[in-house]
Each structure stands twice: as structure tokens, then as C-alpha cells.
Design an enzyme around this catalytic site. Structure first.
Site, PDB file in Angstrom:
ATOM      1  CE  LYS A 127      29.981  23.521  23.402  1.00  0.00           C
ATOM      2  NZ  LYS A 127      30.285  24.197  24.684  1.00  0.00           N
TER       3      LYS A 127
HETATM    4  O1  6AU Z   1      39.546  28.312  28.257  1.00  0.00           O
HETATM    5  P1  6AU Z   1      38.925  27.073  28.857  1.00  0.00           P
HETATM    6  O2  6AU Z   1      39.493  25.803  28.281  1.00  0.00           O
HETATM    7  O3  6AU Z   1      38.958  27.077  30.360  1.00  0.00           O
HETATM    8  O4  6AU Z   1      37.365  27.127  28.514  1.00  0.00           O
HETATM    9  C1  6AU Z   1      36.888  27.035  27.209  1.00  0.00           C
HETATM   10  C2  6AU Z   1      35.388  27.244  27.166  1.00  0.00           C
HETATM   11  C3  6AU Z   1      34.572  26.202  27.928  1.00  0.00           C
HETATM   12  C4  6AU Z   1      34.064  25.262  26.843  1.00  0.00           C
HETATM   13  O5  6AU Z   1      32.794  24.723  27.167  1.00  0.00           O
HETATM   14  C5  6AU Z   1      33.973  26.155  25.612  1.00  0.00           C
HETATM   15  O6  6AU Z   1      34.936  27.204  25.816  1.00  0.00           O
HETATM   16  N1  6AU Z   1      34.267  25.487  24.318  1.00  0.00           N
HETATM   17  C6  6AU Z   1      33.373  25.574  23.234  1.00  0.00           C
HETATM   18  C7  6AU Z   1      32.266  26.494  23.170  1.00  0.00           C
HETATM   19  C8  6AU Z   1      32.431  27.875  23.504  1.00  0.00           C
HETATM   20  O7  6AU Z   1      31.238  26.201  22.692  1.00  0.00           O
HETATM   21  C9  6AU Z   1      33.599  24.848  22.066  1.00  0.00           C
HETATM   22  C10 6AU Z   1      34.812  24.143  21.918  1.00  0.00           C
HETATM   23  O8  6AU Z   1      35.096  23.585  20.864  1.00  0.00           O
HETATM   24  N2  6AU Z   1      35.687  24.158  22.949  1.00  0.00           N
HETATM   25  C11 6AU Z   1      35.458  24.812  24.133  1.00  0.00           C
HETATM   26  O9  6AU Z   1      36.332  24.791  24.999  1.00  0.00           O
HETATM   27  O10 6AU Z   1      33.493  26.869  28.555  1.00  0.00           O
END
Ligand code: 6AU
Length: 262
Positions: free
Chosen positions: A94
Site C-alpha cells: 500500500k
Molecule cells: O481475511 P483477513 O481479514 O484476515 O485479511 C484481509 C487481508 C489483509 C488486509 O491487509 C487486506 O486483506 N485488505 C486490503 C488489501 C488487500 O489491500 C484492503 C482492504 O480494504 N481490506 C483488507 O483487509 O491482509
């Protein structure tokens, strides 16, 4: 509309970039639109989970700066597994600084990660910085790409409708390196040549204790319009990550097939 079109057809569009084509092709070969977020704290766990989920994913997503003990050898093992199991590696950094700083940061990441995430907060010059890094090496051209964050999945985030609109504009200006947008709704992506990556997916929970919001695989593909779904703790913290990855993979892919065949 984009969500009704198959990945095959979308990969053949004139405006679809080489790296985006590569992602579409990979999803079709593996019948997987699952991206696993290996959010662990040590290099050993990173390699262990990757080995287990590798066969079921199209993209492995890392927060490498949160993992202890990562060496050159760790990254080489990761790259080897990516080849062996046929998936791409995305560093979810990011990035959000001025063009010159982002360029310095990306010079390191570009060596091992096929894809990287960026915030659009600094505007187009940041993308230009990344483009310069990629253009400097002809082996990288067509083999590296960027996902831009257009929306966040957490409660209370500061992104406005105007910010989303401007983000979409930037994604269209740098189409050769932007493979898609990270977002939460089906009306953000402006063209079928771009990929919607959507996190916030969990079969068992609807939220965590820090504002993360979850939906199940069907909702995320059908209602939210995700092309590729990101699953972290739902798989990584399961007692059997390989089995969990297989379950998520099948549910997500079957829902994608259902979406494009109606
Ligand atoms: O399924 P989780 O909640 O354990 O993990 C979600 C993953 C984490 C966050 O850094 C990422 O997705 N993420 C992102 C990304 C991919 O950029 C954006 C967002 O809006 N929400 C989010 O959770 O690694």
C-alpha cells in the site's frame, strides 16, 4: 457488463494489459480466483502456509514487512513455490508516498513480487515512478503490475466518493501497469480489462475486533462483484489451511462460473 463476462473474453480485449492477461490465464488454468493473504509473523510460517495453500491459489499476498526472519533465501523459496504451483506473488505494501520515494521502495519489491498494492493518495506521479522502474528492465515489462486501493473494507475509513472517482481516473491513465482496483462494490471498475480484487471474506465470521467487515464467498462474487477474492485469517488460522484453501477456492470459483453463465 463486466461481471457477466468470462475471464477468457476479458483477457482477449485489446486494452487488457499483458500482466492482466497473465492473471486471467492463470485463474482459468487453475480454476481459482482465490488470493490468500499469508498474514503470519515468521518466515518459517510464511513458507509453511504457502506450501499448503499453493495448489489452490492464483495469487499469494504478503505483508513482508510484518514478518520476522525474512532473508534473500526466504524470497527465493517463495519464488520457487510460485513457479512450482503456478501462482503470482503480491506484496500488499500500500505504497503512498511521492514518486521518488515510491520508486526507491519499489526497486526492492520489484525483484521478487509480481504485483504490488498502492494507495492513490499521492496521485498519478506515483504510478509514473513505478512505471519508470518497470520500464528500466525489459524482463519486467509485461510481468509486473499494480493494484490500486479504491475502497477499504474497514469501518470508519476516510475514502470518499470523490476520491474513488479520481482513483478510477488514475487507473485508466496507467493501464499498462495497473491490473485492477481493490474495492468493495461492483460499480467501481470502469472497464472489463481491469480486475476487481476484494478482501473481507470469511465463511465463519462477520467482523473482527478492529473494524474489519466480512462477507461469505457467494456474496463477495455475486453482490460485491469481486473477480478475485482475498482470504486471510479464514484460511491461515484454520487448523487445516490446505483443506480450508480448497473449500474457499471451490466455493469462489463455482460462484464465478454461476455469475458468468446466467
Ligand atoms: O481475511 P483477513 O481479514 O484476515 O485479511 C484481509 C487481508 C489483509 C488486509 O491487509 C487486506 O486483506 N485488505 C486490503 C488489501 C488487500 O489491500 C484492503 C482492504 O480494504 N481490506 C483488507 O483487509 O491482509
Amino acid at each position: 457488463s463486466r461481471t457477466k463476462m468470462g475471464f477468457n473474453e476479458r483477457s482477449e480485449l485489446l486494452e487488457t494489459s499483458k500482466i492482466t492477461q497473465k492473471i486471467f490465464k492463470l485463474t482459468l488454468e487453475k480454476k481459482s480466483n482465490l488470493c490468500v493473504a499469508v498474514d503470519v509473523d515468521t518466515a518459517d510460517k510464511l513458507l509453511d502456509i504457502t506450501e499448503k495453500v499453493g495448489p489452490y491459489i492464483c495469487i499469494l499476498k504478503t505483508h513482508i514487512d510484518a514478518i520476522s526472519g525474512v532473508t534473500e533465501a526466504t524470497l527465493n523459496s517463495l519464488k520457487l513455490m510460485a513457479k512450482q504451483y503456478n501462482f503470482l506473488i503480491m506484496e500488499d505494501r500500500k505504497m503512498a508516498d511521492i514518486g521518488n520515494t515510491v520508486k526507491l521502495q519499489y526497486n526492492k519489491i520489484v525483484k521478487w513480487a509480481d504485483l504490488v498494492t498502492v494507495h492513490s493518495i499521492s496521485g498519478g506521479m506515483m504510478l509514473k515512478g513505478l512505471q519508470e522502474v518497470i520500464n528500466e528492465d525489459k524482463d519486467l515489462l509485461g510481468n509486473r503490475g499494480v493494484f490500486i486501493i479504491a475502497e477499504l473494507s474497514c469501518d470508519g475509513n476516510l475514502i470518499s466518493q470523490q476520491y474513488i472517482k479520481e482513483t478510477v481516473k488514475i487507473s485508466e491513465e496507467y493501464k499498462d501497469i495497473v491490473v485492477g482496483l481493490v474495492c468493495q462494490s461492483d460499480d467501481v471498475i470502469p472497464s472489463p480489462s481491469l480486475i476487481q480484487l476484494t478482501p473481507g471474506v470469511n465463511m465463519k465470521n462477520s467482523e473482527d475486533s478492529l473494524g474489519q467487515k466480512y462477507q461469505n464467498p457467494s456474496d463477495v462474487i455475486l453482490t460485491k462483484g469481486a473477480d478475485i477474492a482475498v482470504v486471510g485469517r479464514g484460511i491461515v488460522q484454520d487448523d487445516n489451511p490446505a483443506e480450508a484453501a480448497k473449500l474457499y477456492k471451490e466455493w469462489l470459483w463455482n460462484t464465478y462460473i454461476e455469475r458468468v453463465s446466467n
